[in-house]
Every structure is written in structure tokens, then in C-alpha cells.
Design a protein around this motif. Structure first.
Motif, PDB file in Angstrom:
ATOM      1  N   TRP A 177     -15.944  -4.520   5.994  1.00 44.22           N
ATOM      2  CA  TRP A 177     -16.472  -3.470   6.853  1.00 44.22           C
ATOM      3  C   TRP A 177     -15.537  -2.272   6.762  1.00 44.22           C
ATOM      4  O   TRP A 177     -14.313  -2.429   6.799  1.00 44.22           O
ATOM      5  N   LEU A 178     -16.096  -1.073   6.662  1.00 41.40           N
ATOM      6  CA  LEU A 178     -15.290   0.128   6.449  1.00 41.40           C
ATOM      7  C   LEU A 178     -15.604   1.191   7.491  1.00 41.40           C
ATOM      8  O   LEU A 178     -16.775   1.469   7.782  1.00 41.40           O
ATOM      9  N   ASN A 179     -14.551   1.785   8.046  1.00 41.12           N
ATOM     10  CA  ASN A 179     -14.705   2.942   8.930  1.00 41.12           C
ATOM     11  C   ASN A 179     -14.890   4.159   8.023  1.00 41.12           C
ATOM     12  O   ASN A 179     -13.928   4.651   7.422  1.00 41.12           O
ATOM     13  N   LYS A 180     -16.133   4.619   7.876  1.00 43.04           N
ATOM     14  CA  LYS A 180     -16.420   5.660   6.903  1.00 43.04           C
ATOM     15  C   LYS A 180     -15.745   6.985   7.256  1.00 43.04           C
ATOM     16  O   LYS A 180     -15.358   7.759   6.369  1.00 43.04           O
ATOM     17  N   LYS A 181     -15.561   7.253   8.521  1.00 43.13           N
ATOM     18  CA  LYS A 181     -14.879   8.490   8.924  1.00 43.13           C
ATOM     19  C   LYS A 181     -13.435   8.479   8.425  1.00 43.13           C
ATOM     20  O   LYS A 181     -12.932   9.494   7.924  1.00 43.13           O
ATOM     21  N   MET A 182     -12.782   7.327   8.543  1.00 36.75           N
ATOM     22  CA  MET A 182     -11.403   7.230   8.051  1.00 36.75           C
ATOM     23  C   MET A 182     -11.347   7.360   6.536  1.00 36.75           C
ATOM     24  O   MET A 182     -10.419   7.961   5.990  1.00 36.75           O
ATOM     25  N   LEU A 183     -12.349   6.793   5.847  1.00 35.33           N
ATOM     26  CA  LEU A 183     -12.408   6.966   4.396  1.00 35.33           C
ATOM     27  C   LEU A 183     -12.551   8.443   4.038  1.00 35.33           C
ATOM     28  O   LEU A 183     -11.838   8.964   3.176  1.00 35.33           O
ATOM     29  N   ASP A 184     -13.476   9.113   4.710  1.00 32.52           N
ATOM     30  CA  ASP A 184     -13.719  10.533   4.428  1.00 32.52           C
ATOM     31  C   ASP A 184     -12.478  11.369   4.705  1.00 32.52           C
ATOM     32  O   ASP A 184     -12.118  12.263   3.912  1.00 32.52           O
ATOM     33  N   ASP A 185     -11.805  11.098   5.821  1.00 34.26           N
ATOM     34  CA  ASP A 185     -10.608  11.863   6.177  1.00 34.26           C
ATOM     35  C   ASP A 185      -9.496  11.671   5.151  1.00 34.26           C
ATOM     36  O   ASP A 185      -8.679  12.578   4.929  1.00 34.26           O
ATOM     37  N   ALA A 186      -9.463  10.472   4.524  1.00 35.02           N
ATOM     38  CA  ALA A 186      -8.429  10.190   3.523  1.00 35.02           C
ATOM     39  C   ALA A 186      -8.868  10.584   2.119  1.00 35.02           C
ATOM     40  O   ALA A 186      -8.104  10.418   1.160  1.00 35.02           O
ATOM     41  N   GLY A 187     -10.094  11.109   1.997  1.00 37.30           N
ATOM     42  CA  GLY A 187     -10.606  11.505   0.697  1.00 37.30           C
ATOM     43  C   GLY A 187     -10.917  10.330  -0.212  1.00 37.30           C
ATOM     44  O   GLY A 187     -10.877  10.456  -1.443  1.00 37.30           O
ATOM     45  N   LEU A 188     -11.268   9.204   0.392  1.00 39.36           N
ATOM     46  CA  LEU A 188     -11.561   7.993  -0.369  1.00 39.36           C
ATOM     47  C   LEU A 188     -13.059   7.721  -0.382  1.00 39.36           C
ATOM     48  O   LEU A 188     -13.700   7.744   0.676  1.00 39.36           O
ATOM     49  N   PRO A 189     -13.639   7.439  -1.543  1.00 40.26           N
ATOM     50  CA  PRO A 189     -15.060   7.076  -1.597  1.00 40.26           C
ATOM     51  C   PRO A 189     -15.266   5.632  -1.142  1.00 40.26           C
ATOM     52  O   PRO A 189     -14.314   4.846  -1.086  1.00 40.26           O
ATOM     53  N   VAL A 190     -16.485   5.293  -0.813  1.00 39.48           N
ATOM     54  CA  VAL A 190     -16.802   3.884  -0.559  1.00 39.48           C
ATOM     55  C   VAL A 190     -16.511   3.113  -1.846  1.00 39.48           C
ATOM     56  O   VAL A 190     -16.907   3.544  -2.931  1.00 39.48           O
ATOM     57  N   PRO A 191     -15.769   2.015  -1.777  1.00 36.83           N
ATOM     58  CA  PRO A 191     -15.368   1.298  -2.999  1.00 36.83           C
ATOM     59  C   PRO A 191     -16.569   0.858  -3.829  1.00 36.83           C
ATOM     60  O   PRO A 191     -17.641   0.572  -3.289  1.00 36.83           O
ATOM     61  N   LEU A 200      -7.891  -2.709  -3.247  1.00 35.49           N
ATOM     62  CA  LEU A 200      -7.909  -2.824  -1.793  1.00 35.49           C
ATOM     63  C   LEU A 200      -6.523  -2.519  -1.221  1.00 35.49           C
ATOM     64  O   LEU A 200      -6.399  -1.852  -0.185  1.00 35.49           O
ATOM     65  N   ARG A 201      -5.484  -2.998  -1.888  1.00 35.74           N
ATOM     66  CA  ARG A 201      -4.119  -2.713  -1.425  1.00 35.74           C
ATOM     67  C   ARG A 201      -3.856  -1.216  -1.412  1.00 35.74           C
ATOM     68  O   ARG A 201      -3.279  -0.690  -0.441  1.00 35.74           O
ATOM     69  N   ASP A 202      -4.284  -0.515  -2.470  1.00 38.99           N
ATOM     70  CA  ASP A 202      -4.098   0.939  -2.527  1.00 38.99           C
ATOM     71  C   ASP A 202      -4.843   1.634  -1.394  1.00 38.99           C
ATOM     72  O   ASP A 202      -4.314   2.550  -0.744  1.00 38.99           O
ATOM     73  N   TYR A 203      -6.083   1.213  -1.150  1.00 37.98           N
ATOM     74  CA  TYR A 203      -6.867   1.778  -0.053  1.00 37.98           C
ATOM     75  C   TYR A 203      -6.151   1.550   1.279  1.00 37.98           C
ATOM     76  O   TYR A 203      -6.027   2.460   2.111  1.00 37.98           O
ATOM     77  N   ALA A 204      -5.694   0.309   1.490  1.00 40.29           N
ATOM     78  CA  ALA A 204      -5.058  -0.031   2.764  1.00 40.29           C
ATOM     79  C   ALA A 204      -3.798   0.800   3.001  1.00 40.29           C
ATOM     80  O   ALA A 204      -3.550   1.255   4.132  1.00 40.29           O
ATOM     81  N   LYS A 205      -2.997   1.023   1.962  1.00 37.67           N
ATOM     82  CA  LYS A 205      -1.778   1.838   2.115  1.00 37.67           C
ATOM     83  C   LYS A 205      -2.135   3.263   2.516  1.00 37.67           C
ATOM     84  O   LYS A 205      -1.481   3.867   3.381  1.00 37.67           O
ATOM     85  N   LYS A 206      -3.167   3.821   1.894  1.00 39.49           N
ATOM     86  CA  LYS A 206      -3.556   5.205   2.178  1.00 39.49           C
ATOM     87  C   LYS A 206      -4.212   5.352   3.552  1.00 39.49           C
ATOM     88  O   LYS A 206      -4.186   6.442   4.146  1.00 39.49           O
ATOM     89  N   GLN A 285     -12.724  -0.375  17.731  1.00 38.44           N
ATOM     90  CA  GLN A 285     -11.993   0.584  18.566  1.00 38.44           C
ATOM     91  C   GLN A 285     -11.204   1.584  17.726  1.00 38.44           C
ATOM     92  O   GLN A 285     -10.496   2.432  18.271  1.00 38.44           O
ATOM     93  N   GLY A 286     -11.307   1.489  16.408  1.00 37.52           N
ATOM     94  CA  GLY A 286     -10.615   2.425  15.548  1.00 37.52           C
ATOM     95  C   GLY A 286      -9.167   2.077  15.277  1.00 37.52           C
ATOM     96  O   GLY A 286      -8.384   2.933  14.867  1.00 37.52           O
ATOM     97  N   GLU A 287      -8.792   0.803  15.478  1.00 37.97           N
ATOM     98  CA  GLU A 287      -7.415   0.373  15.236  1.00 37.97           C
ATOM     99  C   GLU A 287      -7.239  -0.218  13.843  1.00 37.97           C
ATOM    100  O   GLU A 287      -6.166  -0.733  13.519  1.00 37.97           O
ATOM    101  N   ALA A 288      -8.273  -0.161  13.029  1.00 36.82           N
ATOM    102  CA  ALA A 288      -8.200  -0.609  11.637  1.00 36.82           C
ATOM    103  C   ALA A 288      -9.256   0.139  10.844  1.00 36.82           C
ATOM    104  O   ALA A 288     -10.346   0.426  11.351  1.00 36.82           O
ATOM    105  N   ALA A 289      -8.929   0.447   9.585  1.00 37.51           N
ATOM    106  CA  ALA A 289      -9.880   1.162   8.739  1.00 37.51           C
ATOM    107  C   ALA A 289     -10.814   0.219   8.005  1.00 37.51           C
ATOM    108  O   ALA A 289     -11.941   0.596   7.674  1.00 37.51           O
TER     109      ALA A 289
END
Length: 453
Positions: A177-191, A200-206, A285-289
Motif C-alpha cells: 500500500w502506498l501513500n501517493k501524496k508522499m510519493l508525489d512529494d518525493a518525486g517518485l512514481p508508483v513502482p 523498495l529499499r531505495d524508495y523507503a530511504k527517500k 494516519q500518515g506515519e508511514a509511506a
């Protein structure tokens, strides 16, 4: 085998549905697979369908008890209300159990005593195998209900000794499950579909920042990748030795360990274990991306009153270990296997309820993500029930590709003792009490020894 989940048309927009009980497991899900191993027959205590109903034909009201892990308010009670209203001569009461070790022990005790446990849900193949071995699951071969015809080819993953001891009633799904707003804010596309644990590790770090983990994992999904890996590789090597020390497991365990202790992008195992982190709540609650979990999270994600959130949710597959990994299988298929207790005094009435439940009676639980697997159910109706009022909370494109994509799935045919021993070993590694090579060697050794027994 392939799990073929219907894609909604553009008008449906999106759909979703997984798993287990409280998950999980592992789960659901989970939990939480491969082809069922055989050996269970009537000779070990299991019985065929067709036991007589005490009081049948005498005007006496039959009372049945159904055990399941879905909360009553998530549709389970509505299902029974519908049945009880239409069947005054056969009344069914619901008992909720938590789909963990203590909860399953409570259910198994009730099944063995034959008291107040006529029907029950199984969320993993190894739990069902144990109940077949204990003689508390009716062989449905002679019931007259066509499980293969109604549920499709994926149902066969739940056969034990070539027979069905329960009806797989729903479509299982496990994904990220992905918080799309957090992806967008980080400039990351949906995998993409074929991403890896390194990705996934790279995504999680960013995505990790103060107060936000890059990744959380539901207990039921913690072993989804290693299970899917060994389901493809095979439980044993060509020489007959255990495959539990394979290099792909080593790579994935190492990446996850680094995410815990180097990147700090996912909770340390001990912290999550001792605090009993409510990972689904934290994600909403937005405590994980990102959250690795099953379709059972939909019951909370769709509940905007108790779990309000202002972001869209997108979906990604459970990643492979490496890009060139072959024969990888995904957590999914069919689940929520409804069995009749062989010690029940009302087997015919229980089977009547089970068939009704599987062929549409369970629809009130669709809003919580439980999509019926029976061909007798209108899939669009189930989809509409699940998404009613929350259509704008999901990314339609990734939902259609991932949640209702077509992927090879599995049910891991491994005895519970083997899974318990495996868990004991990998916990030592993630608690920094044992090195990785020793962990893998011990898991393989115990797998071989327990299998011989």
C-alpha cells in the motif's frame, strides 16, 4: 496456477479485496504456500460430509456456531443476520477468534471437544492440514457442492490428499500500500510491477523523515517474499536437502536487516514485536509511506470515520528479491476456507450454510475487502459495495494493475512445526542474537529434521 481477478471496467474504476483474518496472519495473508501435501484421509479421523442433524425433521430449531477472525462490525454479523432471518429453523451464532497462535489454539480446543464449533474459517493451509490430521474437518468430496466449478482452478491449492476439507470463499491479495501524496512529494512514481527489494529499499530511504517510516510490514506479510521465493524454487534441492538456506533468502534478509539498523527506514523487529505496532492505523494516519499488507486493510481504509485520511492510496506488488528471479510467486490466490467440524452434530445444516455463504451470502463483507470467489456472485456488485463512497481514495490505474492483476500465486504446503522453527531462527537474526549464515543453516537443518519426522 494463476489467480485471475476481474478488472473493473472504467465505470467501476477500481476494486480491491485479501485476507486474513487479522491479517494475519499471513494475513492472512498471510499470509501468508505451494501445492497442498497429501496423506490425510478418513483413516486419520477426518470424516465425509453427510452427518445426521439431531432434531432434523422434529421441528426442533438447530443452532450452529461459526468461528471466524473478521470483526462482527466488518460484515460478519450482517451475514448471519441475513441468514438467520431467512432460516428460522437453522440459527447461526458467530464467535470471533484472533488469527494468531493463542486464537488458533482456542479454536482447535473447541473443535476437538465438539462443543460450540460447527463451522470455522481457516486462513492458512498448514492450519487446515493440522485440523484434518486431528479429525476435525469434514471431507467434502461427497457433499455435492462443485468447489472446482464454483471457485476455479486456484481452489485446488487447498486440496489435501486430493480432497477438499473446506470451501475457499474469497479472493486473497497481498501487496504494498502506498501513500501517493508522499510519493508525489518525493518525486517518485508508483513502482512498476517487476520491482525488487533493492528498489523498495531505495524508495523507503527517500520516503523516511521525522515521524514517518518509509515502510511498515503487517505480521501476516513479513515472510511473503521468502515464501513466494521458495514456492518457485521448491522446498528442497535436487539432492533432497532443504532449500531454506538459498541465496535469495539471504539477500532479502540482509536488505531488510539493513533497512532496520542502517537506514532506519523500517522499525527494528524487536520494537515492532514488543510494542505490537498498529501498522495499518499508522499508515492511514500518515506515519508511514508504504505498508506491506493484505486486502483485510480495506475495512479500515474504507472507514473514514474512524480512520480519516486525505491522501489517495496506490498499490505495488510484493517485490522480488532480484530482477532476474524466475518462478517467483505472489501472496494471493483464494482464502477464507470455510470448513465443517467433523465432530458437529449438525453437519448437514452446517454444509447448507457453508454453500449459501460461499455463493453470495458473504457479500456484506465486501465493503471490508472480502471479494467472493464463487462464480455465482456478481463481481461488479461486490466491487461497488467495497468502493461505495470512497472511490476517490484510491489510484485507479495501480489498483487495476496490481490488486486485480493476474499473477502466479501459492499456498505454502509446510507443516506448522516447520514454520514455527523457521520463525524462531529468523527472529534471532533480526534481534541481532545470531548471524545470517547460522540462521539460514539452522532453518535448513530443522526443516530437514522435522520433515523426516
Amino acid at each position: 496456477m494463476k489467480k485471475k481477478w476481474l478488472l473493473g471496467a472504467a465505470s467501476v474504476m477500481m476494486v480491491a479485496g485479501l485476507l486474513a483474518g487479522c491479517g494475519s496472519d499471513n494475513g492472512g495473508n498471510n499470509g501468508g504456500n505451494g501445492n497442498a501435501n497429501g496423506g490425510a484421509t478418513e483413516g486419520n479421523g477426518a470424516q465425509s460430509a453427510g452427518g445426521s442433524d439431531a432434531g432434523s425433521g422434529t421441528g426442533e430449531k438447530i443452532k450452529l456456531t461459526l468461528w471466524g477472525a473478521v470483526p462482527e462490525e466488518a460484515g460478519a454479523q450482517a451475514v448471519l443476520d441475513d441468514w438467520n432471518k431467512a432460516n428460522p429453523d437453522i440459527q447461526v451464532e458467530y464467535v470471533r477468534y484472533v488469527n494468531d497462535d493463542p486464537g488458533n489454539l482456542k479454536l482447535d480446543t473447541a473443535l476437538l471437544t465438539g462443543q460450540d464449533a460447527d463451522l470455522y474459517m481457516n486462513y492458512t493451509l498448514n492450519r487446515l492440514q493440522k485440523r484434518v490430521d486431528a479429525g476435525t474437518a469434514v471431507d467434502l468430496s461427497g457433499s455435492g457442492y462443485d468447489i472446482d466449478g464454483q471457485m476455479g482452478p486456484d481452489a485446488a491449492q487447498w486440496k489435501i490428499g486430493g480432497k477438499y476439507y473446506g470451501i475457499p470463499t474469497k479472493k486473497n491479495m497481498g501487496f504494498i500500500w502506498l501513500n501517493k501524496k508522499m510519493l508525489d512529494d518525493a518525486g517518485l512514481p508508483v513502482p512498476p510491477i517487476d520491482w525488487t527489494w533493492s528498489d523498495l529499499r531505495d524508495y523507503a530511504k527517500k520516503l523516511t523523515k521525522d515521524g514517518v517510516y518509509g515502510l511498515l510490514q503487517h505480521d501476516a506479510m513479513f515472510t511473503a517474499t521468502i515464501d513466494g521465493t521458495v514456492a518457485g524454487l521448491g522446498l528442497t534441492k535436487p539432492d533432497g536437502s532443504s532449500n531454506f538456506d538459498n541465496d535469495l533468502w539471504k539477500q532479502q534478509f540482509q536488505i531488510l536487516h539493513d533497512m532496520m539498523f542502517v537506514d532506519k527506514s523500517t522499525p527494528e523487529y524487536g520494537e515492532q514485536l514488543t510494542s505490537k505496532m498498529p501498522v495499518d492505523t499508522m499508515f492511514l494516519q500518515g506515519e508511514a509511506a508504504m505498508l506491506s499488507a493484505g486486502e483485510f486493510i480495506f475495512r479500515n481504509a474504507n472507514n473514514l470515520k474512524d480512520y480519516p485520511h486525505d491522501f489517495q492510496i496506490a498499490f505495488a506488488t510484493i517485490p522480488k528479491v532480484t530482477a532476474d528471479q524466475k518462478d517467483y510467486k505472489y501472496a494471493g490466490g483464494l482464502g477464507d476456507v470455510l470448513s465443517v467440524n467433523a465432530k458437529s452434530k449438525h453437519q448437514e445444516a452446517a454444509l447448507k450454510f457453508a454453500e449459501w455463504y460461499a455463493d453470495g451470502g458473504m457479500l456484506p463483507m465486501a465493503s471490508g475487502g472480502r471479494i467472493p470467489s464463487s462464480k455465482s456472485v456478481d463481481n461488479k456488485q461486490a466491487m461497488d459495495l467495497m468502493l461505495k463512497g470512497v472511490e476517490d481514495k484510491y489510484d485507479a490505474d495501480s489498483m487495476n494493475k496490481v490488486v486485480f492483476g493476474s499473477f502466479p500465486s501459492f499456498q505454502l504446503a509446510v507443516p506448522q512445526q516447520v514454520l514455527d522453527a523457521r520463525k524462531e531462527e529468523y527472529e534471532k537474526y533480526f534481534l541481532n542474537k545470531q548471524d545470517l549464515d547460522t540462521t539460514l543453516a539452522n532453518m535448513a537443518k530443522e526443516h530437514e529434521e522435522l520433515t523426516k519426522k
